[in-house]
Motif scaffolding. Sequence first.
Motif: not given
Length: 154
Positions: A113-136
């Motif tokens: 998903t995307s957002t603007t800086l600063p901003g909130y976002a929601s990822l609809p699908t994540v994994s218990y064993w997964g990872y998250v990154s943000v690219l600005c």
Amino acid sequence: MNANASLLGLSLAAGLLGALCATPARAATAQNINLQGSACRNYNASEALDIDYLTSGARNINASARSVICPVARHPVTGPGQNFFVDGSNTSGSPVYCGLYAYDYNGTLLSSTSTTLPGYASLPTVSYWGYVSVLCTLPGGGAAVVYGASAIDN
């Protein structure tokens, strides 16, 4: 005498074990996990010298736009989704866009998903064993600073 000492030791051990088992389990409380912006890195290797790291975060000091990628520390959740906040400042006068990406433990993209800086976002699908990154993608001249990224626990 030796038998009495052994019996006393076993009684004490049983009493301690019983006390531990009787202690009520404490419920985990929801806590946000923050990661400071200096953990961000240049997205393109050739632009390493264009990213400036501050005590408050990371910014682009080149005249052209540059991208930074940041890890997002988080509690594993059972899903399906999770909320995030990307913190920063922007004096450029144009929106600074950031993309959030959730990957499974094997590198499979789960959602983005995307957002603007600063901003909130929601990822609809994540994994218990997964990872998250943000690219600005930051504008040039230090006009925006990524202060950090937070996983929001509900």
